[in-house]
Design a protein around this motif. Structure first.
Motif, PDB file in Angstrom:
ATOM      1  N   ARG A  95       2.254   8.904  -7.166  1.00  0.00           N
ATOM      2  CA  ARG A  95       1.087   6.873  -8.042  1.00  0.00           C
ATOM      3  C   ARG A  95       0.707   6.549  -7.380  1.00  0.00           C
ATOM      4  NH1 ARG A  95       2.022   3.658 -13.550  1.00  0.00           N
ATOM      5  NH2 ARG A  95      -0.388   3.212 -13.861  1.00  0.00           N
ATOM      6  N   GLN A  96       1.362   5.422  -6.835  1.00  0.00           N
ATOM      7  CA  GLN A  96       1.187   4.025  -5.372  1.00  0.00           C
ATOM      8  C   GLN A  96       0.319   5.301  -4.334  1.00  0.00           C
ATOM      9  OE1 GLN A  96       5.988   3.543  -4.367  1.00  0.00           O
ATOM     10  NE2 GLN A  96       5.930   2.038  -5.698  1.00  0.00           N
ATOM     11  N   LYS A  97       0.348   6.347  -3.924  1.00  0.00           N
ATOM     12  CA  LYS A  97      -0.465   6.669  -3.809  1.00  0.00           C
ATOM     13  C   LYS A  97      -1.793   7.016  -3.762  1.00  0.00           C
ATOM     14  CE  LYS A  97       3.398   8.802  -0.493  1.00  0.00           C
ATOM     15  NZ  LYS A  97       3.915   9.408   0.750  1.00  0.00           N
ATOM     16  N   GLY A  98      -2.052   6.965  -5.262  1.00  0.00           N
ATOM     17  CA  GLY A  98      -3.209   6.788  -5.557  1.00  0.00           C
ATOM     18  C   GLY A  98      -3.447   8.902  -6.070  1.00  0.00           C
ATOM     19  N   ALA A  99      -2.435   9.663  -5.722  1.00  0.00           N
ATOM     20  CA  ALA A  99      -2.902  10.902  -5.976  1.00  0.00           C
ATOM     21  C   ALA A  99      -2.406  11.183  -7.699  1.00  0.00           C
ATOM     22  CB  ALA A  99      -1.446  11.587  -5.366  1.00  0.00           C
ATOM     23  N   VAL A 100      -2.201  10.756  -8.257  1.00  0.00           N
ATOM     24  CA  VAL A 100      -2.187  10.777  -9.662  1.00  0.00           C
ATOM     25  C   VAL A 100      -2.143   9.613 -11.106  1.00  0.00           C
ATOM     26  CG1 VAL A 100       0.005  12.573  -9.430  1.00  0.00           C
ATOM     27  CG2 VAL A 100       1.295  10.753 -10.042  1.00  0.00           C
ATOM     28  N   GLU A 101      -2.543  10.278 -11.931  1.00  0.00           N
ATOM     29  CA  GLU A 101      -2.730   8.576 -12.868  1.00  0.00           C
ATOM     30  C   GLU A 101      -1.509   8.857 -13.865  1.00  0.00           C
ATOM     31  OE1 GLU A 101      -6.744   9.588 -13.787  1.00  0.00           O
ATOM     32  OE2 GLU A 101      -7.340   7.639 -12.801  1.00  0.00           O
ATOM     33  N   ASN A 102      -0.480   8.047 -14.553  1.00  0.00           N
ATOM     34  CA  ASN A 102      -0.311   7.989 -15.288  1.00  0.00           C
ATOM     35  C   ASN A 102       0.034   6.479 -16.000  1.00  0.00           C
ATOM     36  OD1 ASN A 102       1.906   7.936 -13.293  1.00  0.00           O
ATOM     37  ND2 ASN A 102       3.237   7.258 -15.736  1.00  0.00           N
ATOM     38  N   LEU A 123      10.876  10.247  -9.340  1.00  0.00           N
ATOM     39  CA  LEU A 123      10.797   9.540  -8.652  1.00  0.00           C
ATOM     40  C   LEU A 123       9.778   9.727  -7.551  1.00  0.00           C
ATOM     41  CD1 LEU A 123      14.085   8.159  -7.507  1.00  0.00           C
ATOM     42  CD2 LEU A 123      12.685   6.643  -8.254  1.00  0.00           C
ATOM     43  N   THR A 124       9.552  11.234  -7.304  1.00  0.00           N
ATOM     44  CA  THR A 124       8.426  11.755  -6.401  1.00  0.00           C
ATOM     45  C   THR A 124       7.260  11.848  -6.966  1.00  0.00           C
ATOM     46  OG1 THR A 124       9.932  13.591  -5.629  1.00  0.00           O
ATOM     47  CG2 THR A 124       7.595  13.666  -5.685  1.00  0.00           C
ATOM     48  N   ILE A 125       7.403  11.485  -8.523  1.00  0.00           N
ATOM     49  CA  ILE A 125       5.745  11.341  -9.357  1.00  0.00           C
ATOM     50  C   ILE A 125       5.543   9.653  -8.901  1.00  0.00           C
ATOM     51  CG2 ILE A 125       5.134  11.013 -11.875  1.00  0.00           C
ATOM     52  CD1 ILE A 125       6.918  13.819 -12.771  1.00  0.00           C
ATOM     53  N   MET A 126       6.418   8.667  -8.864  1.00  0.00           N
ATOM     54  CA  MET A 126       6.267   7.405  -8.734  1.00  0.00           C
ATOM     55  C   MET A 126       5.249   7.078  -7.659  1.00  0.00           C
ATOM     56  SD  MET A 126       8.765   3.901  -9.072  1.00  0.00           S
ATOM     57  CE  MET A 126       9.369   4.667  -7.451  1.00  0.00           C
ATOM     58  N   THR A 127       6.292   7.990  -6.356  1.00  0.00           N
ATOM     59  CA  THR A 127       5.334   7.597  -5.161  1.00  0.00           C
ATOM     60  C   THR A 127       4.259   8.105  -5.175  1.00  0.00           C
ATOM     61  OG1 THR A 127       6.352   9.747  -4.280  1.00  0.00           O
ATOM     62  CG2 THR A 127       7.621   7.668  -4.738  1.00  0.00           C
ATOM     63  N   VAL A 170       0.484  -1.101   0.133  1.00  0.00           N
ATOM     64  CA  VAL A 170       0.145   0.523  -0.042  1.00  0.00           C
ATOM     65  C   VAL A 170       1.169   1.472  -0.020  1.00  0.00           C
ATOM     66  CG1 VAL A 170      -1.681   1.188   1.129  1.00  0.00           C
ATOM     67  CG2 VAL A 170      -2.282  -1.106   1.784  1.00  0.00           C
ATOM     68  N   ASP A 171       0.671   2.170  -1.073  1.00  0.00           N
ATOM     69  CA  ASP A 171       1.533   2.700  -0.793  1.00  0.00           C
ATOM     70  C   ASP A 171       2.619   3.070  -1.253  1.00  0.00           C
ATOM     71  OD1 ASP A 171      -1.086   4.672  -0.520  1.00  0.00           O
ATOM     72  OD2 ASP A 171      -0.436   4.701   1.531  1.00  0.00           O
ATOM     73  N   GLY A 172       3.176   1.794  -2.370  1.00  0.00           N
ATOM     74  CA  GLY A 172       4.357   1.518  -2.288  1.00  0.00           C
ATOM     75  C   GLY A 172       5.391   0.889  -1.302  1.00  0.00           C
ATOM     76  N   GLY A 173       4.856   0.525   0.191  1.00  0.00           N
ATOM     77  CA  GLY A 173       5.170   0.018   0.675  1.00  0.00           C
ATOM     78  C   GLY A 173       4.735  -0.971   1.656  1.00  0.00           C
ATOM     79  N   LYS A 174       5.535  -2.315   1.792  1.00  0.00           N
ATOM     80  CA  LYS A 174       5.215  -3.460   1.955  1.00  0.00           C
ATOM     81  C   LYS A 174       3.785  -4.020   3.713  1.00  0.00           C
ATOM     82  CE  LYS A 174       9.025  -5.992  -0.359  1.00  0.00           C
ATOM     83  NZ  LYS A 174       9.900  -7.032   0.319  1.00  0.00           N
ATOM     84  N   SER A 175       3.112  -4.406   2.718  1.00  0.00           N
ATOM     85  CA  SER A 175       2.189  -4.953   3.997  1.00  0.00           C
ATOM     86  C   SER A 175       2.340  -6.417   4.081  1.00  0.00           C
ATOM     87  CB  SER A 175       0.975  -4.667   3.674  1.00  0.00           C
ATOM     88  OG  SER A 175       1.013  -3.134   2.950  1.00  0.00           O
TER      89      SER A 175
END
Length: 160
Positions: free
Chosen positions: A128-135, A122-126, A66-71
């Protein structure tokens, strides 16, 4: 506030192929992103050693994040999804500049990096992982061209 995410919410969507990983002689892995919960992703990968295979009794694993961090598990991931993402100052600075309408990613990223005086990939990638941007690859004749936009914010969530 948005409705809580449950196992039923997760099952109602599906996972889409979002990339591939190479684990050398042990084989490849697949990165999956949930179609309706972009903060949720998984990696299906081979075990990384014979010891891991013996210990777990399987040769392939699914790791949720979730958000790029392991669960630790899908249940842990669902619990994390019910907490709003936390944005760093750098993420907020970039997110404030992402338009609501689709724009070509390379031009946006290059211009923003020049404006801010630092790399922003890398900021854009994070984000996206947090669902704030779509690419995504946009439809049309040159489908190889990635585009970006700010993701619609559900439930009026605040990024500040």
């Amino acid at each position: 506030m948005a409705d809580p995410i449950t196992i039923e919410t997760v099952i109602a969507g599906r996972l889409r192929d979002a990339g591939h990983l190479n684990y050398g002689r042990r084989g490849g892995g697949t990165i999956w992103q949930h179609t309706t919960i972009p903060r949720l992703s998984a990696i299906d990968r081979p075990t990384l050693s014979d010891e891991e295979t013996k210990r777990l009794g399987v040769s392939r694993l699914r790791e949720w994040s979730v958000d790029g961090g392991k669960s630790g598990s899908l249940e842990d991931a669902i619990a994390a999804l019910n907490v709003p993402p936390v944005f760093t100052d750098e993420e907020r600075e970039v997110l404030e500049r992402v338009p609501a309408e689709w724009v070509e990613l390379h031009e946006f990223r290059t211009g923003l990096a020049e404006e801010l005086g630092r790399q922003v990939g890398l900021t854009i990638m994070t984000l996206r992982q947090k669902g704030a941007v779509e690419n995504e690859l946009r439809p049309g004749p040159d489908r190889r061209q990635p585009w970006i936009r700010r993701a619609p914010i559900e439930g009026g969530a605040d990024v500040g």
